[in-house]
Write a protein that holds these residues in place. Structure first.
Motif, mmCIF file in Angstrom:
data_model
loop_
_atom_site.group_PDB
_atom_site.id
_atom_site.type_symbol
_atom_site.label_atom_id
_atom_site.label_comp_id
_atom_site.label_asym_id
_atom_site.label_seq_id
_atom_site.Cartn_x
_atom_site.Cartn_y
_atom_site.Cartn_z
ATOM 1 N N VAL A 52 0.826 -1.292 -0.115
ATOM 2 C CA VAL A 52 0.123 -0.049 0.171
ATOM 3 C C VAL A 52 0.711 1.279 -0.021
ATOM 4 O O VAL A 52 0.785 2.171 -0.658
ATOM 5 C CB VAL A 52 -0.964 -0.083 1.115
ATOM 6 N N VAL A 53 1.827 1.110 0.809
ATOM 7 C CA VAL A 53 2.907 2.498 0.618
ATOM 8 C C VAL A 53 3.384 2.712 -0.369
ATOM 9 O O VAL A 53 3.608 3.864 -1.069
ATOM 10 C CB VAL A 53 3.963 2.430 1.870
ATOM 11 N N ALA A 54 3.822 1.612 -1.100
ATOM 12 C CA ALA A 54 4.522 1.691 -2.497
ATOM 13 C C ALA A 54 3.491 2.235 -3.381
ATOM 14 O O ALA A 54 3.699 3.373 -4.212
ATOM 15 C CB ALA A 54 5.140 0.446 -2.873
ATOM 16 N N ALA A 55 2.232 1.733 -3.437
ATOM 17 C CA ALA A 55 1.224 2.305 -4.253
ATOM 18 C C ALA A 55 0.772 3.748 -3.993
ATOM 19 O O ALA A 55 0.816 4.481 -5.000
ATOM 20 C CB ALA A 55 0.009 1.408 -4.295
ATOM 21 N N VAL A 56 0.799 4.064 -2.834
ATOM 22 C CA VAL A 56 0.392 5.613 -2.666
ATOM 23 C C VAL A 56 1.658 6.472 -3.018
ATOM 24 O O VAL A 56 1.346 7.627 -3.463
ATOM 25 C CB VAL A 56 0.496 5.734 -1.093
ATOM 26 N N ARG A 57 2.856 5.864 -2.778
ATOM 27 C CA ARG A 57 4.017 6.780 -3.208
ATOM 28 C C ARG A 57 4.174 6.846 -4.917
ATOM 29 O O ARG A 57 5.156 7.102 -5.112
ATOM 30 C CB ARG A 57 5.080 6.393 -2.431
ATOM 31 N N ARG A 58 3.500 6.003 -5.277
ATOM 32 C CA ARG A 58 3.749 5.783 -6.921
ATOM 33 C C ARG A 58 4.965 5.065 -7.504
ATOM 34 O O ARG A 58 5.502 5.560 -8.303
ATOM 35 C CB ARG A 58 3.357 7.223 -7.707
ATOM 36 N N GLN A 59 5.238 4.292 -6.524
ATOM 37 C CA GLN A 59 6.426 3.393 -6.451
ATOM 38 C C GLN A 59 5.867 1.954 -7.044
ATOM 39 O O GLN A 59 4.845 1.742 -7.145
ATOM 40 C CB GLN A 59 7.270 3.276 -5.575
ATOM 41 N N PRO A 60 6.775 1.399 -7.870
ATOM 42 C CA PRO A 60 6.545 -0.077 -8.257
ATOM 43 C C PRO A 60 5.739 -0.873 -7.171
ATOM 44 O O PRO A 60 6.416 -0.936 -6.039
ATOM 45 C CB PRO A 60 7.829 -0.791 -8.774
ATOM 46 N N TRP A 61 4.539 -1.196 -7.154
ATOM 47 C CA TRP A 61 3.812 -1.872 -6.201
ATOM 48 C C TRP A 61 3.072 -3.397 -6.515
ATOM 49 O O TRP A 61 2.724 -4.115 -5.804
ATOM 50 C CB TRP A 61 2.865 -0.968 -5.646
ATOM 51 N N THR A 62 3.155 -3.396 -7.601
ATOM 52 C CA THR A 62 2.561 -4.484 -8.514
ATOM 53 C C THR A 62 2.850 -6.022 -8.058
ATOM 54 O O THR A 62 2.272 -6.933 -7.497
ATOM 55 C CB THR A 62 2.419 -4.747 -10.061
ATOM 56 N N ASP A 63 4.158 -6.143 -7.990
ATOM 57 C CA ASP A 63 4.855 -7.234 -7.603
ATOM 58 C C ASP A 63 4.710 -7.458 -5.995
ATOM 59 O O ASP A 63 4.479 -8.605 -5.542
ATOM 60 C CB ASP A 63 6.442 -7.338 -7.609
ATOM 61 N N LEU A 64 4.699 -6.487 -5.334
ATOM 62 C CA LEU A 64 4.325 -6.393 -3.755
ATOM 63 C C LEU A 64 3.040 -7.009 -3.627
ATOM 64 O O LEU A 64 2.573 -7.686 -2.763
ATOM 65 C CB LEU A 64 4.608 -5.111 -3.251
ATOM 66 N N ALA A 65 1.801 -6.478 -4.238
ATOM 67 C CA ALA A 65 0.597 -6.756 -4.213
ATOM 68 C C ALA A 65 0.282 -8.209 -4.635
ATOM 69 O O ALA A 65 -0.445 -8.961 -4.063
ATOM 70 C CB ALA A 65 -0.318 -5.707 -4.916
ATOM 71 N N ALA A 66 0.937 -8.507 -5.630
ATOM 72 C CA ALA A 66 0.895 -9.831 -6.035
ATOM 73 C C ALA A 66 1.268 -10.885 -5.254
ATOM 74 O O ALA A 66 0.678 -11.878 -4.580
ATOM 75 C CB ALA A 66 1.664 -10.071 -7.479
ATOM 76 N N ALA A 67 2.374 -10.346 -4.558
ATOM 77 C CA ALA A 67 3.173 -11.290 -3.506
ATOM 78 C C ALA A 67 2.121 -11.440 -2.175
ATOM 79 O O ALA A 67 1.936 -12.512 -1.619
ATOM 80 C CB ALA A 67 4.527 -10.834 -2.923
#
Length: 211
Positions: A142-157
């Motif tokens: 969530v933090v990565a997504a809010v900061r517009r950083q690569p987050w899709t791998d983290l969400a998938a994980a």
């Protein structure tokens, strides 16, 4: 050393008492090799991730072939080291903290684990110990997504981790109908989780131009 009999598949005391649980640890080694060869992590802080991933697999292999208190401690210990080191790396590479400040995530994670302990104790099969890592993974995604950083791998994980934790929890309840158990599914899916989060950090550091 006390013998540890914790999983449905365990058929005895010998090396091959948990064949699927043992062999499935190859998934961690494959993930580690792929990370190392395909993504060539830099610098050393991120290069440690595939090394730790491989050690998670080897420690788990030792436990599922020599099931005793020492190998059990190694199994749990290397998972904990990976989780904590990854959170430190996230604080440094994603949040831009200096290394000294990044280490503050370790006591923060300890507080999270303590606060969620009553809920974790309600989860059967010893899976409650992984509630805090799951919540931490969801948080950093969530933090990565809010900061517009690569987050899709983290969400998938995080999604895969929910499935793998469910598979781990079902090992004993399904034992009568599924004698081989489901713990090997936990290994395979967790290798995917660790691969995805490691790749996310390695890619982010590279794309941000921070070698």
């Amino acid at each position: 050393m006390d013998h540890v009999d914790a999983y449905c598949e365990r058929l005895g005391i010998g090396l091959l008492a948990e064949p699927w649980n043992a062999v499935s640890n190859a998934a961690f080694l494959v993930a580690a090799v792929l990370l190392w060869l395909r993504y060539r992590p830099r610098p050393r802080s991120l290069r440690a991730l595939p090394v730790l991933l491989a050690l998670v697999g080897l420690a788990s292999l030792s436990f599922h072939t020599f099931a005793n208190t020492i190998t059990n401690a190694a199994d749990v210990g290397f998972i904990a080291v990976f989780v904590l080191w990854y959170l430190v790396c996230f604080a440094h590479w994603y949040l831009g903290f200096g290394w000294a400040k990044s280490w503050l995530v370790v006591p923060a994670f300890a507080v999270l684990a303590a606060v969620t302990l009553p809920l974790a104790n309600l989860i059967p099969g010893g899976s409650g110990g992984y509630l805090a890592p799951l919540l931490a993974l969801i948080t950093i995604a969530v933090v990565a997504a809010v900061r517009r950083q690569p987050w899709t791998d983290l969400a998938a994980a995080a999604v895969v981790f929910v499935v793998s934790l469910t598979v781990r929890t079902l090992d004993q309840p399904l034992c009568a109908d599924w004698p081989s158990g489901t713990h090997y599914g936990w290994h395979t899916l967790n290798a995917v989780v660790l691969f995805l989060v490691s790749r996310a950090a390695i890619r982010h550091a590279r794309e941000a131009g921070r070698p």
